[in-house]
Design an enzyme around this catalytic site. Structure first.
Site, PDB file in Angstrom:
ATOM      1  CG  LEU A   1      -1.947  -1.084   1.395  1.00  0.00           C
ATOM      2  CD1 LEU A   1      -2.632  -0.975   2.751  1.00  0.00           C
ATOM      3  CD2 LEU A   1      -2.977  -1.029   0.274  1.00  0.00           C
ATOM      4  CG  ASP A   2       0.342   4.526  -2.745  1.00  0.00           C
ATOM      5  OD1 ASP A   2       1.071   3.672  -3.286  1.00  0.00           O
ATOM      6  OD2 ASP A   2      -0.444   5.249  -3.373  1.00  0.00           O
TER       7      ASP A   2
END
Length: 204
Positions: free
Chosen positions: A51-52
């Site tokens: 995930l970012d």
């Protein structure tokens, strides 16, 4: 400590807080990340997807190389169900739709991505309005990335003229955090064949 939604001999599902990297960065100050914190307790934890840094929510890890390969294949074959929740600036027209725009890294401005119809990789996002806040001029949406490109949800929402709240990289006004959360994750257990589904409460 990273909160765990699930753990067994094959895999674990962790809750990633916003602001923490999924995997270590190149520089010495970017070594703190979800997988490093997990490995401090579960030495065999291996990254399956990311995930970012700005995104919170459900993150899947394998506990052996074989499991990492098996779970990664499910992502590659698009057999993993992923749903995100976000709040975007402005009031979205319509109640549902999709964004089909090819993406490529904006090299001089990396890690920023951009739409490129000639060289970009296919990217498809489905969106559905959950609620509208007329006073704040914001819309809460459920997002389903059919493909899994870097920054896909963020750029696709911005391309509609509705960047995710707090996402200054893609034109939003600054906020306490980027309002993007990986809320649901569904996949098949690679050992038992059981269908697993997890949900994380959206923190905004």
């Amino acid at each position: 400590m990273i909160h765990l939604h699930y753990i067994d001999e094959a895999l674990l599902v962790a809750e990633k807080p916003a602001g923490l990297l999924s995997v270590p960065g190149r520089s010495a100050e970017n070594q703190d990340c979800v997988v490093a914190r997990l490995q401090a307790v579960y030495a065999d934890a291996l990254t399956v997807h990311r995930l970012d840094q700005v995104t919170s929510g459900l993150l899947l890890h394998a506990r052996s190389k074989d499991m990492q390969v098996a779970l990664s294949m499910q992502f590659e074959k698009r057999e993993v169900g992923k749903r995100y929740e976000a709040i975007v600036q402005g009031l979205l027209e319509g109640d549902a739709g999709e964004v089909d725009l090819p993406l490529i890294v904006d090299w001089p401005n990396r890690p920023k991505q951009m739409v490129d119809h000639e060289r970009g990789k296919p990217a498809l996002t489905r969106w559905r309005v959950l609620s509208r806040d007329i006073a704040a001029q914001r819309t809460r949406v459920e997002l389903e990335p059919v493909t899994g490109r870097s920054h896909q949800l963020r750029l696709h929402m911005a391309s509609l003229g509705h960047p995710i709240v707090g996402d200054v990289l893609y034109g939003a006004v600054a906020a306490q955090r980027v309002h993007l959360h990986a809320r649901e994750l569904r996949f098949t257990h690679p050992v038992t064949g059981e269908a697993l589904a997890f949900e994380s409460a959206t923190p905004f």
